[in-house]
Write an enzyme that holds these catalytic residues in place. Structure first.
Site, PDB file in Angstrom:
ATOM      1  N   GLY A  35       0.807  -1.223   0.000  1.00 19.55           N
ATOM      2  CA  GLY A  35       0.000   0.000   0.000  1.00 19.55           C
ATOM      3  C   GLY A  35       0.838   1.271   0.000  1.00 19.55           C
ATOM      4  O   GLY A  35       0.297   2.376  -0.039  1.00 19.55           O
ATOM      5  N   GLY A  37       2.768   2.292  -2.374  1.00 21.29           N
ATOM      6  CA  GLY A  37       2.720   2.928  -3.697  1.00 21.29           C
ATOM      7  C   GLY A  37       3.696   2.380  -4.718  1.00 21.29           C
ATOM      8  O   GLY A  37       3.905   2.984  -5.770  1.00 21.29           O
ATOM      9  N   LYS A  38       4.283   1.211  -4.458  1.00 19.85           N
ATOM     10  CA  LYS A  38       5.285   0.634  -5.376  1.00 19.85           C
ATOM     11  C   LYS A  38       4.704   0.404  -6.773  1.00 19.85           C
ATOM     12  O   LYS A  38       5.286   0.829  -7.766  1.00 19.85           O
ATOM     13  CB  LYS A  38       5.821  -0.696  -4.815  1.00 19.85           C
ATOM     14  N   SER A  39       3.566  -0.272  -6.831  1.00 22.76           N
ATOM     15  CA  SER A  39       2.978  -0.595  -8.148  1.00 22.76           C
ATOM     16  C   SER A  39       2.590   0.671  -8.890  1.00 22.76           C
ATOM     17  O   SER A  39       2.783   0.765 -10.099  1.00 22.76           O
ATOM     18  CB  SER A  39       1.729  -1.469  -7.995  1.00 22.76           C
ATOM     19  N   ARG A  65      -1.711 -22.005 -17.424  1.00 26.66           N
ATOM     20  CA  ARG A  65      -3.136 -21.814 -17.700  1.00 26.66           C
ATOM     21  C   ARG A  65      -3.282 -21.517 -19.191  1.00 26.66           C
ATOM     22  O   ARG A  65      -2.311 -21.113 -19.836  1.00 26.66           O
ATOM     23  CB  ARG A  65      -3.675 -20.635 -16.891  1.00 26.66           C
ATOM     24  N   ARG A 158      -7.848   1.427  -1.488  1.00 30.51           N
ATOM     25  CA  ARG A 158      -7.620   0.565  -2.646  1.00 30.51           C
ATOM     26  C   ARG A 158      -8.732  -0.468  -2.774  1.00 30.51           C
ATOM     27  O   ARG A 158      -9.065  -0.906  -3.873  1.00 30.51           O
ATOM     28  CB  ARG A 158      -6.252  -0.117  -2.483  1.00 30.51           C
ATOM     29  N   ARG A 169      -1.207  -6.662   7.071  1.00 28.15           N
ATOM     30  CA  ARG A 169      -0.282  -5.841   6.272  1.00 28.15           C
ATOM     31  C   ARG A 169       0.293  -4.700   7.111  1.00 28.15           C
ATOM     32  O   ARG A 169       1.458  -4.345   6.958  1.00 28.15           O
ATOM     33  CB  ARG A 169      -1.002  -5.302   5.028  1.00 28.15           C
ATOM     34  N   ASN A 192       6.638   8.593   0.235  1.00 20.09           N
ATOM     35  CA  ASN A 192       5.633   8.814  -0.815  1.00 20.09           C
ATOM     36  C   ASN A 192       4.450   9.604  -0.265  1.00 20.09           C
ATOM     37  O   ASN A 192       3.394   9.056   0.026  1.00 20.09           O
ATOM     38  CB  ASN A 192       5.187   7.463  -1.379  1.00 20.09           C
ATOM     39  N   ASP A 193       4.664  10.918  -0.117  1.00 19.88           N
ATOM     40  CA  ASP A 193       3.525  11.750   0.306  1.00 19.88           C
ATOM     41  C   ASP A 193       2.800  12.285  -0.931  1.00 19.88           C
ATOM     42  O   ASP A 193       1.701  11.864  -1.225  1.00 19.88           O
ATOM     43  CB  ASP A 193       3.948  12.851   1.306  1.00 19.88           C
TER      44      ASP A 193
HETATM   45  N1  LIG Z   1       1.380   9.458  -2.967  1.00 22.96           N
HETATM   46  C1  LIG Z   1       0.175   8.887  -2.881  1.00 22.96           C
HETATM   47  N2  LIG Z   1      -0.845   9.581  -2.353  1.00 22.96           N
HETATM   48  C2  LIG Z   1      -2.055   9.031  -2.231  1.00 22.96           C
HETATM   49  N3  LIG Z   1      -2.383   7.773  -2.623  1.00 22.96           N
HETATM   50  C3  LIG Z   1      -1.402   7.025  -3.164  1.00 22.96           C
HETATM   51  C4  LIG Z   1      -0.076   7.531  -3.335  1.00 22.96           C
HETATM   52  N4  LIG Z   1       0.683   6.547  -3.889  1.00 22.96           N
HETATM   53  C5  LIG Z   1      -0.144   5.512  -4.073  1.00 22.96           C
HETATM   54  N5  LIG Z   1      -1.387   5.782  -3.652  1.00 22.96           N
HETATM   55  C6  LIG Z   1      -2.572   4.892  -3.631  1.00 22.96           C
HETATM   56  O1  LIG Z   1      -2.355   3.960  -2.567  1.00 22.96           O
HETATM   57  C7  LIG Z   1      -2.872   2.665  -2.922  1.00 22.96           C
HETATM   58  C8  LIG Z   1      -1.753   1.646  -2.765  1.00 22.96           C
HETATM   59  O2  LIG Z   1      -0.771   1.842  -3.776  1.00 22.96           O
HETATM   60  P1  LIG Z   1      -0.114   0.611  -4.556  1.00 22.96           P
HETATM   61  O3  LIG Z   1      -1.152  -0.403  -4.921  1.00 22.96           O
HETATM   62  O4  LIG Z   1       0.737   1.178  -5.627  1.00 22.96           O
HETATM   63  O5  LIG Z   1       0.808   0.017  -3.376  1.00 22.96           O
HETATM   64  P2  LIG Z   1       1.878  -1.187  -3.389  1.00 22.96           P
HETATM   65  O6  LIG Z   1       3.029  -0.700  -2.577  1.00 22.96           O
HETATM   66  O7  LIG Z   1       2.159  -1.595  -4.790  1.00 22.96           O
HETATM   67  O8  LIG Z   1       1.112  -2.329  -2.625  1.00 22.96           O
HETATM   68  P3  LIG Z   1       1.288  -3.970  -2.733  1.00 22.96           P
HETATM   69  O9  LIG Z   1       2.653  -4.270  -2.202  1.00 22.96           O
HETATM   70  O10 LIG Z   1       0.190  -4.480  -1.856  1.00 22.96           O
HETATM   71  O11 LIG Z   1       1.105  -4.339  -4.181  1.00 22.96           O
HETATM   72  C9  LIG Z   1      -3.393   2.772  -4.331  1.00 22.96           C
HETATM   73  O12 LIG Z   1      -4.807   2.911  -4.277  1.00 22.96           O
HETATM   74  C10 LIG Z   1      -2.732   4.022  -4.889  1.00 22.96           C
HETATM   75  O13 LIG Z   1      -3.526   4.663  -5.866  1.00 22.96           O
END
Ligand SMILES: Nc1ncnc2c1ncn2[C@@H]1O[C@H](COP(=O)(O)OP(=O)(O)OP(=O)(O)O)[C@@H](O)[C@H]1O
Length: 212
Positions: A35, A37-39, A65, A158, A169, A192-193
Site C-alpha cells: 500500500g 505505492g510501489k505498483s 493456464r 484501494r 499488512r 511517498n507523500d
Molecule cells: N502518494 C500517494 N498519495 C495518495 N495515494 C497514493 C499515493 N501513492 C499511491 N497511492 C494509492 O495507494 C494505494 C496503494 O498503492 P499501490 O497499490 O501502488 O501500493 P503497493 O506498494 O504496490 O502495494 P502492494 O505491495 O500491496 O502491491 C493505491 O490505491 C494508490 O492509488
C-alpha cells in the site's frame, strides 16, 4: 554500502551525479509496505520508459493456464526440476502457495539484463535480505508511506483487502519500517507523500545511476 538518503517531497539531498557510474546491469529493487505505492510508481515508470525496464520471469511448478506462454508468463518446470534448482541455489527467493512452488531466479534477472533492460524487482523485506547474499549488486529503494495512518487509509481506499488482511499488512509494515531505519538497509528511502513529487525524485535518482 552508503547510508540511505531519505527524501520526502520537501528534502533535496542527493549524491552528486558525476560520482556515480551508470550501470544498467545492476537490478533495481523496490520494496516497501503493502500500500506504500510501489505498483503505482512502477506503472508510471514503465509507461514513461517503455523499453528501459523489465521484470524478471519467475519460475513455477504449477501448470500453465490457457494462453500462458513458457518463458513469458513464467518459466514452467516440474516440481522435481524446481526442487533441483533450489538445491543448486538458483533462486534468490522462493515460496509455496496453494501447493505450487514459485521463485525468482538469478538466471531470470540476468535474462532481463541480456535483453538490454534494467531488471526491476518488487520484493518484500525477506527478499531484500536474500538478494543481498547474491552477486547481483542491486540498488535498493524503499518506498515509505508518510505515516501508518496514511498507509491504512490507502490500503482501505484501494479496496482490495479484507479487514483481517489490512491488519496483517499493517503489522508487517511496522517490521519493514523498522528494518528501513537500519543504516545501509536501502540506498534511497522515498517518502511517498505527494505522488507526482515522489515519482519525479524516483526518476531523477534512477537517471543518475542508469542510462534510460
Ligand atoms: N502518494 C500517494 N498519495 C495518495 N495515494 C497514493 C499515493 N501513492 C499511491 N497511492 C494509492 O495507494 C494505494 C496503494 O498503492 P499501490 O497499490 O501502488 O501500493 P503497493 O506498494 O504496490 O502495494 P502492494 O505491495 O500491496 O502491491 C493505491 O490505491 C494508490 O492509488
Amino acid at each position: 554500502m552508503c547510508p540511505a538518503a531519505t527524501m520526502s517531497t520537501s528534502a533535496t539531498a542527493s549524491a552528486p551525479a558525476a560520482a556515480i557510474a551508470r550501470d544498467n546491469s545492476r537490478p533495481l529493487v523496490l520494496s516497501g509496505p503493502s500500500g506504500s505505492g510501489k505498483s503505482t510508481l512502477l506503472t508510471r515508470l514503465f509507461k514513461e520508459f517503455p523499453n528501459a525496464f523489465g521484470f524478471s520471469v519467475s519460475h513455477t511448478s504449477r501448470s500453465p493456464r490457457p494462453g500462458e506462454v513458457n518463458g513469458v508468463n513464467y518459466n514452467f518446470v516440474t516440481r522435481s526440476e524446481f526442487e533441483a534448482l533450489i538445491q543448486q541455489g538458483a533462486f534468490i527467493e522462493h515460496a509455496e502457495f496453494a501447493k505450487n512452488l514459485y521463485g525468482t531466479s538469478v538466471q531470470g534477472v540476468k535474462q532481463v539484463v541480456d535483453q538490454g533492460r534494467v531488471c526491476v524487482l518488487d520484493i518484500d523485506m525477506q527478499g531484500v535480505k536474500l538478494i543481498k547474499k547474491t552477486s547481483l549488486r542491486p540498488w535498493f529503494i524503499f518506498i515509505q508511506p508518510p505515516s501508518m495512518t496514511a498507509l491504512e487509509a490507502r490500503l482501505r481506499g484501494r479496496g482490495t483487502e479484507k479487514e483481517e488482511a489490512i491488519a496483517d499488512r499493517l503489522e508487517t509494515a511496522r517490521a519493514e519500517l523498522e528494518y528501513a531505519q537500519q543504516p545501509g538497509a536501502h540506498d534511497l528511502v522515498l517518502v511517498n507523500d505527494n505522488l507526482d513529487e515522489t515519482y519525479k525524485r524516483l526518476v531523477a535518482w534512477i537517471q543518475e545511476r542508469y542510462t534510460i
